[in-house]
Design an enzyme around this catalytic site. Sequence first.
Site, PDB file in Angstrom:
ATOM      1  N   HIS A  83       0.836  -1.208   0.000  1.00 21.49           N
ATOM      2  CA  HIS A  83       0.000   0.000   0.000  1.00 21.49           C
ATOM      3  C   HIS A  83       0.867   1.253   0.000  1.00 21.49           C
ATOM      4  CE1 HIS A  83      -3.325  -2.557   2.147  1.00 21.49           C
ATOM      5  NE2 HIS A  83      -3.019  -2.998   0.937  1.00 21.49           N
ATOM      6  N   HIS A 111      -0.059 -10.981  -5.109  1.00 30.80           N
ATOM      7  CA  HIS A 111       1.305 -10.524  -4.824  1.00 30.80           C
ATOM      8  C   HIS A 111       2.379 -11.418  -5.447  1.00 30.80           C
ATOM      9  CE1 HIS A 111      -0.336  -7.535  -2.217  1.00 30.80           C
ATOM     10  NE2 HIS A 111      -0.838  -8.412  -1.372  1.00 30.80           N
ATOM     11  N   ASP A 164      -2.852  -2.722  -5.269  1.00 25.57           N
ATOM     12  CA  ASP A 164      -1.783  -3.663  -4.928  1.00 25.57           C
ATOM     13  C   ASP A 164      -0.802  -3.862  -6.075  1.00 25.57           C
ATOM     14  OD1 ASP A 164      -2.537  -4.179  -2.319  1.00 25.57           O
ATOM     15  OD2 ASP A 164      -3.568  -6.054  -2.764  1.00 25.57           O
ATOM     16  N   HIS A 218      -8.955  -2.324  -5.191  1.00 18.88           N
ATOM     17  CA  HIS A 218      -7.851  -2.616  -4.274  1.00 18.88           C
ATOM     18  C   HIS A 218      -6.802  -3.504  -4.940  1.00 18.88           C
ATOM     19  CE1 HIS A 218      -5.901  -2.770  -0.371  1.00 18.88           C
ATOM     20  NE2 HIS A 218      -5.626  -4.032  -0.652  1.00 18.88           N
TER      21      HIS A 218
END
Length: 283
Positions: A85, A268, A246, A242
Site C-alpha cells: 500500500h 502478490h 496492490d 484494491h
Amino acid sequence: MSISGGIDLQQTTLAAEAVYNGIGLHSGREVHLVMKPAPADTGLVFVRTDIEGRPQIHAAAANVTSTMRATTVEENGCKVFTIEHLMSAFHAMGIDNCYIEIDAEEPPVADGSSLAFFQVMKAAGVVELPAERKEIVIDKVYRIDDEQHNRFVMVVPYDGFRVSFTSVNPHKLIGIQYENFEITPELYETEIAPARTIAYEKEIEALRSMGLGLGGTLESVIVYNDEGWINPLHFEDELVRHKILDVIGDLRLAGPIRGHVIAVASGHALNTSLAKKLQASLG
C-alpha cells in the site's frame, strides 16, 4: 526495454518529512512511520529504527522474500512486510527517493487502503532533484502466468501508465469485477487510493491462527460473509480497485513504469514475479 531520462524527467523526493502512526495489519503492533527526503539515486529505502545500527532494506524486486497475504522485502537478515500500500502511494505520487524510517516490521494499516499515505505525502510536497529520472519504458510484452489457476499479469508498451484488472471471485456476492484506469495522481487519490483490503469472514480465524491479521478491524478491513457486506463499501467494485492498488505497489519494486499493466486474478506472487522479471531485464 530501456530506462529513459532527460531534462523533462527529473528525479523527485519529498519536500518535507511525512509522518504517519498506527497499527500493523498482520502484527497488530503500534508502529511509527517517518518518510524523509533523500538525495538522487537513493531509491525507496526502509530504515529499521528499532534495530541497532538502523539497518536499511531497499524496496526492490530482488529483495522480495515472501508474498503470503502481503509483500515482504528483506536485506541482510532484516525485513519489512505489507509494504504494497505504501509502495502504491509512492508510485502514484511519482516519488523516486525516500528514506522510510519505521520502528517495526510492518507499516501501519491505516484504514486498509493507501489513502492516508498518499495524503501525507501530498501534504509534505514533492520536489525535483538535479538528476534524470530512471523510468522503465516497456518495449515488448512481459508476462507471468499461473496456468493452474488461470491467472496472469502482463505489461505491454504504452505511452503513459495504465492498469486494466479483472478480478475473479467465486463468491456470488462479488463475482467478476473489471476496471481500467489511466493512473494519474489526481485519479489515484479519488478512485484507487480509498479502496480497502477485503477479507471473507470465514478466513479470519484461520489467518489469526497463523499469526496474520492481528491488527485487522472493521475500521481497517472490509469483511463479507455469505449474507453480505458487514461494513459499508467505498465503491461497489472496491475489490478490483484494491487489486489495482496492490499491483501498482508491487510493480513499483521494479521501478517507475511507462506501460500498460493487464491482469486477471493476479496477486502478490505474480505481481512481484513480474517486477523481478522487469528488474532482471534491465541487467
